[in-house]
Write an enzyme that holds these catalytic residues in place. Structure first.
Site: not given
Length: 199
Positions: A79, A181, A183
């Site tokens: 990011c 992202h 994750e």
């Protein structure tokens, strides 16, 4: 061992948890020695470009970041961690980025769409990247950003369409970075992080 750089800004817990799910040994650290000794390094980032660079400078971690990159260790920006790798950003004019990659970070221009670009969007691959091994073209990942990198060199590995072509990932040699992202990107994101673990 994977070191996640803690400079006071970033979604550290989520990134750490994702790597742990993959069985990776990971440490969240603000210590230069631990970062230097790690096998791989991750630079996350959430917030404003200028604030992140201010924190990085005050933390004294920029030299070790430059050292591990120059030394060839696998390095992943996530990011804002991608944006910080460039020379500067329209978000905070006059603030120098890390300058690992030549180019600037520009505001997304999408007059008929909401900014920030937030939510799921599909990836279109531009060139081979070790992060995307086994990941299908068109896979969806999760974005939250108002700015994107505009590199001067041909280092874009993936883009997304959001009223314009938006840089989704870049990479050169040992340095790879993603604007989205991983994750927060379900099984696709875990596959991308697993590829980084295997580097």
């Amino acid at each position: 061992m994977i070191a996640i750089i803690d400079y006071g800004m970033g979604n550290l817990y989520s990134v750490e948890k994702a790597f742990a799910r993959l069985g990776a040994r990971v440490v969240v650290t603000s210590e230069a020695k631990a970062i230097a000794q790690a096998d791989k390094v991750v630079l996350p980032g959430v917030g404003a470009f200028g604030d992140c660079m201010k924190n990085l400078r005050s933390s004294g971690l920029i030299p070790v970041i430059e050292s591990v990159i120059a030394g060839g260790k696998p390095f992943l920006g996530i990011c804002l961690g991608l944006q910080l790798l460039f020379e500067g950003s329209e978000e905070d004019p006059g603030v120098d980025g890390l300058g690992i990659f030549a180019g600037q970070v520009r505001k997304i221009t999408a007059p008929d769409l909401k900014i920030p670009h937030m939510g799921w969007n599909s990836l279109a691959f531009q060139q081979t990247s070790p992060l995307f091994k086994g990941v299908d073209a068109g896979s969806y990942v999760y974005f939250v950003h108002s700015y994107h990198a505009v590199p001067e060199a041909d280092i874009v590995t993936a883009v997304a369409d959001y009223g314009q072509t938006v840089t989704a990932a870049v990479g050169r040699d040992n340095v790879q970075a993603v604007q989205f992202h991983p994750e927060k990107s379900s099984s696709v994101g875990l596959s991308i992080l697993a590829n980084f673990v295997k580097l």
